[in-house]
Design a protein around this motif. Structure first.
Motif, short mmCIF file in Angstrom:
data_model
loop_
_atom_site.label_atom_id
_atom_site.label_comp_id
_atom_site.label_asym_id
_atom_site.label_seq_id
_atom_site.Cartn_x
_atom_site.Cartn_y
_atom_site.Cartn_z
N GLU A 104 0.93 -1.33 0.07
CA GLU A 104 0.03 0.04 0.01
C GLU A 104 0.86 1.50 -0.04
N PHE A 105 1.91 1.08 0.75
CA PHE A 105 2.92 2.33 0.93
C PHE A 105 3.25 2.69 -0.75
N PHE A 106 3.76 1.58 -1.24
CA PHE A 106 4.40 1.95 -2.78
C PHE A 106 3.32 1.98 -3.86
N GLU A 107 2.20 1.53 -3.30
CA GLU A 107 0.77 1.69 -4.21
C GLU A 107 1.08 0.37 -5.50
N ILE A 108 1.55 -0.90 -4.98
CA ILE A 108 1.64 -2.00 -5.60
C ILE A 108 0.62 -2.85 -5.70
N PRO A 109 -0.15 -3.11 -6.81
CA PRO A 109 -1.18 -4.33 -6.55
C PRO A 109 -0.89 -5.64 -6.18
N MET A 110 -1.15 -6.25 -5.32
CA MET A 110 -0.54 -7.50 -4.86
C MET A 110 -0.82 -8.70 -5.81
N LYS A 111 -2.02 -8.39 -6.68
CA LYS A 111 -2.24 -9.48 -7.59
C LYS A 111 -1.24 -9.82 -8.73
N ILE A 112 -0.24 -8.74 -8.94
CA ILE A 112 0.81 -8.92 -10.08
C ILE A 112 2.15 -9.60 -9.43
N LEU A 113 2.12 -9.95 -8.10
CA LEU A 113 3.32 -10.38 -7.57
C LEU A 113 3.34 -11.97 -7.61
N PRO A 114 4.69 -12.44 -7.68
CA PRO A 114 4.65 -13.84 -7.67
C PRO A 114 4.53 -14.53 -6.50
N ASN A 115 4.01 -15.95 -6.64
CA ASN A 115 4.02 -16.71 -5.31
C ASN A 115 5.28 -17.04 -4.52
N VAL A 116 5.66 -16.74 -3.36
CA VAL A 116 7.16 -16.98 -2.74
C VAL A 116 7.07 -18.49 -2.38
N ARG A 117 8.21 -19.00 -2.68
CA ARG A 117 8.48 -20.30 -2.32
C ARG A 117 9.82 -20.51 -1.78
N SER A 118 10.24 -21.73 -1.22
CA SER A 118 11.40 -21.86 -0.58
C SER A 118 12.64 -21.83 -1.57
N SER A 119 13.84 -21.78 -1.32
CA SER A 119 14.92 -21.71 -2.32
C SER A 119 15.30 -23.15 -3.00
N SER A 120 14.72 -24.26 -2.38
CA SER A 120 14.60 -25.71 -2.57
C SER A 120 13.73 -26.64 -2.80
N GLU A 121 12.86 -26.51 -3.79
CA GLU A 121 11.60 -27.35 -3.92
C GLU A 121 11.09 -27.36 -5.51
N ILE A 122 10.58 -28.23 -5.79
CA ILE A 122 10.07 -28.38 -7.34
C ILE A 122 8.96 -27.27 -7.63
N TYR A 123 9.48 -26.33 -8.51
CA TYR A 123 8.59 -25.25 -8.84
C TYR A 123 7.63 -25.50 -9.91
N GLY A 124 8.24 -26.53 -10.98
CA GLY A 124 7.60 -26.81 -12.22
C GLY A 124 8.55 -27.73 -13.07
N LEU A 125 8.11 -28.31 -14.25
CA LEU A 125 8.78 -28.84 -15.22
C LEU A 125 9.30 -28.38 -16.46
N MET A 126 10.52 -28.46 -16.98
CA MET A 126 10.85 -27.88 -17.91
C MET A 126 10.05 -28.12 -19.33
N LYS A 127 9.77 -27.26 -20.09
CA LYS A 127 8.97 -27.28 -21.48
C LYS A 127 9.68 -26.52 -22.51
N ILE A 128 10.48 -26.91 -23.27
CA ILE A 128 11.46 -26.47 -24.26
C ILE A 128 10.94 -27.40 -25.48
N SER A 129 10.32 -26.93 -26.32
CA SER A 129 9.78 -27.71 -27.70
C SER A 129 10.65 -27.04 -28.87
N HIS A 130 11.08 -25.78 -28.86
CA HIS A 130 11.70 -25.02 -30.09
C HIS A 130 13.01 -25.49 -30.50
N SER A 131 13.63 -26.20 -29.53
CA SER A 131 15.30 -26.64 -29.87
C SER A 131 15.04 -28.26 -29.63
#
Length: 735
Positions: free
Chosen positions: A397-424
């Motif tokens: 609120e102080f910086f007037e930043i909408p919280m809906k645009i912020l990323p989810n905060v996770r730990s430094s060591s856990e599975i966030y997602g799986l790689m998806k690379i198809s163009h190479s």
């Protein structure tokens, strides 16, 4: 090939034609056809003529010096720490031999004649010799691993872990063996910085992402050439430049503006963190290299809203209100970029630091990408409560930043997602590999240096220096100008660890300044040679405050000075003083940390490109008056990200338990001067720092009186012209 000294089962004997041969029978025939008597010397007593010994030592100047393509061939350095799964890091670790002898500047002395013969064999230099007698095997020295890269014939044991290391000047992808922490292969791509206006620093988010794709593809190709199956890569970690701010469209995956860059992070692979020729980075000393200053007015207006007796921003974030951090960069984008404003209104905008942008893109992007960050990167935004480990509503609120645009905060060591690379096709082989580690670059280096205990500290030497000290689970607030930040949280259910951080603005950048601005050196490596010629600054002190002083002074009015000059001073003394300046600035931060933590450091662990300079490392040990310890494995930032990824729950290929960490070879620099001399040099440096302050005054005081007097002639001219015009009209109307 000559047999190694001490391992041969027969002596050597020369003939008239300078051919060397084994002596086994009563009479033998050399290659020249001459019949010779059997040698009488005992097998272990091999004495070579001086000319031959000199010749055999010669290849050592190529293959035995640190910093060359092949690692040193003298005995392994001292083992002082632990690193990763089950073997030693450095190629050659564990070889027989005593601890290396250090010279006057901490470097090892030249090896013995026996070691020279082994070096000659390892280099496979072709020399004429007869084959040994049948049935008698001659031992040869083991070929060392060049640059810690795996041999194509070596079987890779255990699962592999990849790491994306994204910095301000380059992107790299590295692959490690999780059982030995050995670097198997890597690829690096340079990226540009853009300077649309004075004091603005930007980067293209799409170029950054493309550089990651290219590094992954090229590294996979190199692994294939080494006969290493890339399907053994079980996890990928990310380390990244911190504070750099990106806003993108979640429906199209397109950035809505360039990334607003953070201070230049040190590069571990660059000897002096020197920006490559052809880059768009300006000359050293320009403040824009270090800090994007477009948000200065935003910071000034925000600071007026903070009560003097209740700095809730610092108490919640551990950070001072500064243009350095992400919140004010995001505020500027929301205020000045219409595309960003519209996307926020239409609920299409996503914000993140570079790690968020990469993870979102690599896990699918607009087709289901994961929008997240880790606690270390979140703690550098000035929107994150480092106590509750959540985005703070009051701060947003102080910086007037909408919280809906912020990323989810996770730990430094856990599975966030799986790689998806198809163009190479090459990089696509990593499809489905989990991204399971994420750390800001300095936190990654802290983990890679294994500073897991309270009071352990590391210093990364690059364009600037970043010194982090692990304060454990206790959040320590500095009273001496240091920052409080999250060090790491290695697991969803693991505790969070904190750190104190201090930064030196100008480290490797001062070497670039000597090269590009003064021209006293032609390459960054040349400064070590100049400094070695004199071995002292001869009373010359260099304060490289090109854009003010950072921690612990935070003095923007300071400017760089070189003082203590005499008629005897030359470029060698200035080069030596420049290296000393890096060490003195590091000591100032270390002293502040010692006062804040109350526990003096027993040694300092170092990494970064400048640590290849042995004179610098010895100077640092002398000025701190504690040992400086450098790991043989230089890629500590990428290693930290790989360790976090491999240790994640659901991956489990890298154990971080103390009993599972293997021995690591370290190079140790001990102080070579007495404590009194160290204190005298440091106190003289402090006098020079005081002289550098107050050079820049405020704009009003600079332009106050002079502007008044400068405007008087113009005023007289205008008034007199008007009077003359009126007078002329009046006179022309008179009869």
């Amino acid at each position: 090939m000559l047999p190694a000294m001490g391992s041969t089962s027969f002596p050597l004997r020369p003939c008239r034609r300078r051919a060397w041969l084994p002596a086994r029978r009563a009479h033998v025939t050399c290659r020249a056809g001459h019949r010779l008597r059997r040698a009488q010397a005992p097998p272990h007593d091999v004495t070579l003529p001086q000319t031959v010994r000199t010749f055999l030592l010669f290849p050592l100047s190529v293959i035995g010096r640190p910093g060359r393509q092949r690692p040193p061939l003298h005995p392994a350095p001292e083992v002082v720490g632990n690193a990763g799964g089950g073997g030693a890091w450095a190629g050659g670790a564990g070889r027989e031999g005593s601890a290396p002898v250090k010279g006057p500047l901490g470097a090892r002395s030249e090896p013995s004649t026996a070691a020279s013969l082994q070096a000659l064999q390892a280099s496979r230099t072709p020399l004429p010799r007869p084959s040994p007698s049948p049935g008698k095997r001659v031992k040869t020295a083991r070929q060392p691993k060049a640059g810690f890269m795996a041999s194509a014939k070596k079987a890779v044991l255990g699962p592999l872990v990849g790491a994306v290391d994204q910095g301000t000047s380059s992107t790299r992808f590295l692959v490690f063996n999780s059982k030995t922490a050995e670097l198997l292969s890597h690829h690096q791509v340079e990226i540009k910085q853009e300077f649309p206006r004075e004091g603005w620093v930007e980067q293209d988010p799409k170029e950054i992402l493309q550089s990651v794709y290219e590094c992954i593809e090229k590294t996979c190709e190199k692994l294939g050439q080494l006969n290493i199956d890339i399907s053994n890569i079980k996890a990928i970690g990310v380390s990244n430049q911190r504070e750099t701010t990106v806003v993108w469209d979640k429906l199209t995956g397109e950035p809505l503006y360039n990334a607003v860059a953070a201070p230049v992070s040190p590069g571990p692979s660059d000897p002096a963190a020197v920006v490559p020729s052809g880059s768009s980075v300006p000359a050293a000393g320009a403040s824009s290299v270090w800090l994007d200053l477009r948000t200065q007015s935003t910071v000034e207006s925000l600071s007026k809203r903070i009560p003097g007796n209740n700095n809730f921003v610092k108490s919640k974030t551990g950070l001072p209100l500064s243009t350095y951090f992400s919140a004010v960069k995001l505020r500027w984008l929301l205020d000045n970029v219409r595309k960003v404003q519209k996307a926020v209104e239409e609920d299409r905008a996503l914000f993140g630091t570079i790690d968020s942008w990469l993870i979102w893109s690599l896990t699918g992007g607009a087709s289901g990408g994961v929008h997240c960050t880790d606690v270390t990167n979140a703690s550098r935004t000035m929107l994150f409560n480092i106590h509750s480990l959540e985005w703070d509503k009051e701060l947003c609120e102080f910086f007037e930043i909408p919280m809906k645009i912020l990323p989810n905060v996770r730990s430094s060591s856990e599975i966030y997602g799986l790689m998806k690379i198809s163009h190479s096709p090459k990089a696509g082989a990593l499809e489905g590999v989990p991204i399971s580690g994420c750390l800001g670059d300095q936190s990654a280096a802290l983990v890679g240096q294994m500073c897991f205990q309270d009071g352990q500290a590391k210093n990364t030497y690059g364009t600037g220096c970043f010194l982090l000290c692990n304060t454990g689970r206790k959040c320590v607030f500095s009273e001496h100008g240091l920052l409080t930040t999250v060090a790491y949280k290695l697991g969803r259910d693991k505790p969070v660890y904190y750190a104190l951080e201090g930064s030196v603005a100008i480290a490797g950048a001062v070497i670039r300044w000597l090269r590009d601005n003064l021209g006293i050196i032609k390459s960054s490596e040349e400064i070590e040679k100049l400094a070695k010629e004199v071995g002292t600054s001869y009373g010359c002190y260099f304060v490289p405050a090109f854009s003010g002083l950072y921690a612990p002074y935070w003095e923007p009015s300071a400017r760089g000075i070189i003082c203590g000059l005499t008629q005897f001073t030359n470029k060698c003394h200035i080069a030596f003083a420049a290296l000393e300046a890096v060490c003195f600035q590091t000591r100032e931060i270390l002293d502040a940390m010692n006062r804040d933590c109350g526990i003096p450091l027993s040694h300092l662990q170092v990494d970064g490109g400048m640590t290849n300079n042995k004179i610098l490392m010895q100077l640092q040990a002398d000025i701190l008056y504690i040992p400086v310890v450098k790991p043989s494995m230089p890629e500590t930032t990428a290693l930290g990200a790989a360790m976090a990824a491999g240790a994640a729950e659901g991956v489990g290929v890298w154990s971080l338990e103390p009993e599972d960490l293997s021995a690591v070879t370290m190079e140790r620099f001990e102080p070579q001067i007495n404590a009194e001399e160290s204190e005298i040099r440091y106190s003289t440096w402090k006098k020079a720092v005081m002289k550098s302050m107050g050079w820049v005054t405020t704009q009003s005081s600079e332009s106050g009186d002079p502007s008044i007097f400068c405007s008087l002639p113009l005023g007289f001219f205008i008034v007199s012209s008007v009077v003359m015009l009126i007078g002329a009209r009046y006179l022309s109307g008179m009869p």
